[in-house]
Design an enzyme around this catalytic site. Structure first.
Site, PDB file in Angstrom:
ATOM      1  N   ASN A 180     -31.068   1.400   2.901  1.00 55.32           N
ATOM      2  CA  ASN A 180     -29.952   2.354   3.021  1.00 55.32           C
ATOM      3  C   ASN A 180     -28.578   1.694   3.037  1.00 55.32           C
ATOM      4  O   ASN A 180     -27.614   2.274   2.567  1.00 55.32           O
ATOM      5  CB  ASN A 180     -30.154   3.245   4.255  1.00 55.32           C
ATOM      6  CG  ASN A 180     -30.369   2.444   5.517  1.00 55.32           C
ATOM      7  OD1 ASN A 180     -30.765   1.270   5.470  1.00 55.32           O
ATOM      8  ND2 ASN A 180     -30.116   3.054   6.638  1.00 55.32           N
ATOM      9  N   GLU A 277     -34.689  -3.981  14.463  1.00 54.12           N
ATOM     10  CA  GLU A 277     -33.785  -2.830  14.293  1.00 54.12           C
ATOM     11  C   GLU A 277     -34.601  -1.742  13.607  1.00 54.12           C
ATOM     12  O   GLU A 277     -34.819  -1.794  12.396  1.00 54.12           O
ATOM     13  CB  GLU A 277     -32.587  -3.225  13.405  1.00 54.12           C
ATOM     14  CG  GLU A 277     -31.663  -4.238  14.016  1.00 54.12           C
ATOM     15  CD  GLU A 277     -30.832  -3.688  15.166  1.00 54.12           C
ATOM     16  OE1 GLU A 277     -30.944  -2.489  15.464  1.00 54.12           O
ATOM     17  OE2 GLU A 277     -30.105  -4.476  15.774  1.00 54.12           O
ATOM     18  N   CYS A 311     -30.181   5.118  10.056  1.00 55.23           N
ATOM     19  CA  CYS A 311     -31.119   4.985  11.181  1.00 55.23           C
ATOM     20  C   CYS A 311     -30.605   5.617  12.463  1.00 55.23           C
ATOM     21  O   CYS A 311     -31.353   6.208  13.214  1.00 55.23           O
ATOM     22  CB  CYS A 311     -31.432   3.516  11.410  1.00 55.23           C
ATOM     23  SG  CYS A 311     -29.930   2.545  11.595  1.00 55.23           S
ATOM     24  N   GLU A 490     -27.643  -6.859  16.925  1.00 53.69           N
ATOM     25  CA  GLU A 490     -26.877  -7.404  15.811  1.00 53.69           C
ATOM     26  C   GLU A 490     -25.407  -7.122  16.111  1.00 53.69           C
ATOM     27  O   GLU A 490     -25.072  -6.211  16.865  1.00 53.69           O
ATOM     28  CB  GLU A 490     -27.296  -6.755  14.493  1.00 53.69           C
ATOM     29  CG  GLU A 490     -28.754  -7.062  14.202  1.00 53.69           C
ATOM     30  CD  GLU A 490     -29.170  -6.858  12.768  1.00 53.69           C
ATOM     31  OE1 GLU A 490     -29.063  -5.723  12.281  1.00 53.69           O
ATOM     32  OE2 GLU A 490     -29.629  -7.831  12.135  1.00 53.69           O
TER      33      GLU A 490
HETATM   34  P1  NAD Z   1     -39.957  -0.029   5.805  1.00 50.17           P
HETATM   35  O1  NAD Z   1     -40.407  -0.408   7.171  1.00 50.17           O
HETATM   36  O2  NAD Z   1     -40.893   0.702   4.931  1.00 50.17           O
HETATM   37  O3  NAD Z   1     -39.544  -1.349   4.976  1.00 50.17           O
HETATM   38  C1  NAD Z   1     -38.547  -2.229   5.453  1.00 50.17           C
HETATM   39  C2  NAD Z   1     -38.764  -3.583   4.821  1.00 50.17           C
HETATM   40  O4  NAD Z   1     -39.982  -4.156   5.292  1.00 50.17           O
HETATM   41  C3  NAD Z   1     -38.858  -3.586   3.296  1.00 50.17           C
HETATM   42  O5  NAD Z   1     -38.135  -4.690   2.806  1.00 50.17           O
HETATM   43  C4  NAD Z   1     -40.349  -3.752   3.057  1.00 50.17           C
HETATM   44  O6  NAD Z   1     -40.643  -4.321   1.804  1.00 50.17           O
HETATM   45  C5  NAD Z   1     -40.721  -4.686   4.189  1.00 50.17           C
HETATM   46  N1  NAD Z   1     -42.136  -4.710   4.572  1.00 50.17           N
HETATM   47  C6  NAD Z   1     -43.071  -3.743   4.422  1.00 50.17           C
HETATM   48  N2  NAD Z   1     -44.257  -4.163   4.946  1.00 50.17           N
HETATM   49  C7  NAD Z   1     -44.051  -5.411   5.444  1.00 50.17           C
HETATM   50  C8  NAD Z   1     -44.867  -6.360   6.124  1.00 50.17           C
HETATM   51  N3  NAD Z   1     -46.149  -6.101   6.415  1.00 50.17           N
HETATM   52  N4  NAD Z   1     -44.318  -7.528   6.496  1.00 50.17           N
HETATM   53  C9  NAD Z   1     -43.007  -7.799   6.252  1.00 50.17           C
HETATM   54  N5  NAD Z   1     -42.180  -6.942   5.598  1.00 50.17           N
HETATM   55  C10 NAD Z   1     -42.702  -5.756   5.203  1.00 50.17           C
HETATM   56  O7  NAD Z   1     -38.601   0.773   5.988  1.00 50.17           O
HETATM   57  P2  NAD Z   1     -37.670   1.427   4.849  1.00 50.17           P
HETATM   58  O8  NAD Z   1     -38.343   2.639   4.323  1.00 50.17           O
HETATM   59  O9  NAD Z   1     -37.231   0.375   3.915  1.00 50.17           O
HETATM   60  O10 NAD Z   1     -36.396   1.854   5.714  1.00 50.17           O
HETATM   61  C11 NAD Z   1     -36.342   3.025   6.455  1.00 50.17           C
HETATM   62  C12 NAD Z   1     -36.568   2.749   7.922  1.00 50.17           C
HETATM   63  O11 NAD Z   1     -35.685   1.709   8.361  1.00 50.17           O
HETATM   64  C13 NAD Z   1     -36.235   3.936   8.791  1.00 50.17           C
HETATM   65  O12 NAD Z   1     -37.200   4.059   9.807  1.00 50.17           O
HETATM   66  C14 NAD Z   1     -34.894   3.586   9.376  1.00 50.17           C
HETATM   67  O13 NAD Z   1     -34.582   4.219  10.583  1.00 50.17           O
HETATM   68  C15 NAD Z   1     -35.030   2.108   9.543  1.00 50.17           C
HETATM   69  N6  NAD Z   1     -33.699   1.468   9.614  1.00 50.17           N
HETATM   70  C16 NAD Z   1     -33.287   0.957  10.813  1.00 50.17           C
HETATM   71  C17 NAD Z   1     -32.021   0.390  10.919  1.00 50.17           C
HETATM   72  C18 NAD Z   1     -31.521  -0.179  12.233  1.00 50.17           C
HETATM   73  O14 NAD Z   1     -30.572  -0.938  12.208  1.00 50.17           O
HETATM   74  N7  NAD Z   1     -32.102   0.174  13.364  1.00 50.17           N
HETATM   75  C19 NAD Z   1     -31.193   0.334   9.802  1.00 50.17           C
HETATM   76  C20 NAD Z   1     -31.656   0.858   8.598  1.00 50.17           C
HETATM   77  C21 NAD Z   1     -32.913   1.419   8.523  1.00 50.17           C
END
Ligand code: NAD
Length: 519
Positions: A180, A277, A311, A490
């Site tokens: 995002n 995060e 998020c 962060e």
């Molecule tokens: P996701 O968890 O599906 O993927 C995030 C990342 O993790 C991607 O790069 C993905 O390729 C990687 N990944 C997937 N499986 C993995 C594994 N087993 N080991 C290591 N890496 C792996 O999340 P998304 O769909 O990309 O993002 C949306 C989510 O992120 C939402 O829940 C949102 O709230 C959260 N988010 C949190 C913050 C924050 O700062 N708290 C900021 C942005 C998004």
């Protein structure tokens, strides 16, 4: 001038010389390859599948790239490991000079990088410009604060002896990010990691591979030595290889709770430091004495930036029943004015959802909310744009009046432009309902009563809180969650703790007193 050159350490001067020789510039249009190892774009040495890099606004494939396999991950980590000694021995001030130069390069190219971010993520250009400017701000911030934050302490001990407490980098750090805020998420990890003397390898989301590499080019052009920063692209398996790598000392993750949990398991095997995060389902409370116009602006900021894919959005909007009608009318009017359109155009306020799968997920939440008794007050339908943009996924931002906290829409993170509107009667009741979630990323409230604002805020279980505003996140203020929204912080000087470790050194200035073991 001569004096300042003489005062440079030889290592620093060496880095500067290689920077002058390189004189690289950054890409201003999207191009592959998207891995970045030893200061150069490269294809992975091994890959196990091809991933489409889609343009959300049109749904078209911009490029294909390979998911990096074990050999490529090893290569990137090895490069970071080799670069660590030279980089970590620079003073924090010397490293800061490189980061400030990179910030200048980013700042001179905000428009071009913002356009790449729009193509890659689908967010509107005005938001992308803010994100890219924040990258320069983050680099400048950590370049400035880390020299002070890395300072150790001196502790006098009996007889003139003393102890020093030194703050040192941890080694090779890795980051894994969501889609995002692609370049912003990357720099929130990279800037403190590098400023503290670590080297860093980042894996972006496979949905947004583009701008992490551009950040690499800016760092390289600023003279950051080869191997200090790297990028490997790929899906979950590549992330798993990175997060379980034995030579990695720390993992910083931004993404969903289930993935965060897997990464913690990977990191546990070799006792890596972790920062998480994760997701949220945050409350925004509008009390009866709130300034309605400001509360509406707050609710808009809390829900409809970046197509609602934020998020810390305040997606559960609790409004006091005495002002619900007035507030709701103003909110719906504001929501209807949002302009869904081509994200490259300046007057577009809402761009494209990142991909079809995410779009279908958001529509699914809306459909099920209707079945559970939710009343759609506005939006929720697909918007089809003409021409090349007809293949993109565009949603008219949606407000759902929710009769119950047990609805799926009220309990689960949607990660899309859907606001759940709820009514409350008393302060006690709304605090209990606001905290009734496994998440704890953010919380907000609007009231003119400052005593109530602080009283309620002190009871809300969330890490990033807002009184009479929402989604304001200056780089100097730490950001992170409570409960299942994660841990670690962060931004702010607090981020330095995540990327450093303490060494305590006891210095004896007299004879060693080992009695009764020795005379
Ligand atoms: P996701 O968890 O599906 O993927 C995030 C990342 O993790 C991607 O790069 C993905 O390729 C990687 N990944 C997937 N499986 C993995 C594994 N087993 N080991 C290591 N890496 C792996 O999340 P998304 O769909 O990309 O993002 C949306 C989510 O992120 C939402 O829940 C949102 O709230 C959260 N988010 C949190 C913050 C924050 O700062 N708290 C900021 C942005 C998004």
């Amino acid at each position: 001038m001569i004096l300042s050159i003489l005062s440079l350490s030889t290592r620093y001067a060496g880095c500067l010389r290689s920077a002058i020789k390189m004189q690289r510039s950054i890409s201003t249009v999207i191009k592959g390859p998207f891995n970045f190892v030893e200061n150069a774009r490269c294809e992975p040495v091994d890959k196990f599948n091809d991933v489409d890099n889609l343009e959300p606004s049109s749904g078209k494939v911009l490029h294909k790239f390979g998911s990096s396999g074990a050999n490529e991950v090893n290569r990137a980590v090895e490069a970071a490991k080799n670069a660590y000694e030279e980089w970590s021995k620079l003073t924090a001030g010397e490293r800061g000079v490189f980061l400030k130069k990179a910030a200048n390069i980013i700042e001179s190219n905000v428009e071009a990088i913002a356009k790449m971010e729009v193509q890659d993520s689908g967010k509107p250009i005005w938001e992308a410009r803010i994100d890219v400017q924040s990258v320069a701000d983050t680099l400048n911030y950590f370049a400035s604060v880390v020299p002070e934050a890395m300072k150790g302490t001196y502790s006098p001990q009996p007889g003139g002896s003393y102890a020093l407490v030194q703050r040192e980098p941890v080694g090779v750090c890795v980051g894994v990010g969501a889609w995002n805020y692609p370049i912003q998420t990357c720099v929130w990890k990279t800037a403190p990691a590098l400023a503290c003397g670590n080297t860093f390898v980042y894996k972006p989301s496979p949905l947004t591979p583009v701008t992490a590499v551009v950040l690499g080019e800016a760092l390289a052009a600023a003279g950051v030595p080869s191997g200090v920063y790297g990028v490997v692209q790929g899906e979950g398996e590549t992330g798993h290889l990175l997060c379980s790598h034995p030579d990695v000392a720390k993992v910083s993750f931004t993404g969903s709770v289930p993935t965060g949990s897997k990464i913690m398991t990977d990191a546990a095997a070799s006792i890596k430091k972790v920062t998480m995060e994760l997701g949220g389902k945050s409350p925004l409370i509008i009390f009866e004495d709130a300034d309605i116009a400001n509360a509406v602006r707050g609710a808009m900021l809390a829900n409809f930036l970046s197509q609602g894919q934020v998020c810390n959005n305040g997606t559960r909007v609790f409004v006091h029943k005495s002002i619900k009608e007035k507030f709701t009318a103003a909110l719906v009017e504001a929501c209807k004015k949002l302009r869904v359109g081509d994200p490259m155009l300046d007057d577009t306020t809402v761009g494209a959802t990142v991909c079809r799968q995410q779009f279908d997920k958001v529509l699914g939440f809306i459909e099920r909310a209707k079945k559970e008794g939710g009343k759609i007050l506005c939006g929720g339908e697909q918007v089809t744009l003409p021409g090349d943009l007809s293949g993109g996924c565009y949603l008219q931002p949606c407000i759902v009046d929710c009769p119950s906290d047990s609805m799926e829409l009220v309990r689960e993170e949607v990660f899309g432009a859907v606001l759940a509107l709820l009514e409350f009667s008393t302060e006690e009741e709304v605090v209990r309902r606001a905290n009734d979630t496994r998440y704890g990323l953010s919380a907000g409230l609007f009231t003119r009563d400052l005593s109530r604002a602080h009283r309620v805020m002190s009871r809300l279980q969330a890490g990033a809180c807002f009184i009479n505003t929402y989604n304001v996140m200056p780089v100097g203020v730490p950001f992170g969650g409570y409960k299942m929204s994660g841990f670690g912080r962060e931004n702010g000087v607090e981020a330095v703790a995540s990327y450093t470790q303490l060494k305590s050194v006891y210095v004896e200035t007299g004879d060693v007193d080992a009695a009764p073991l020795c005379d």
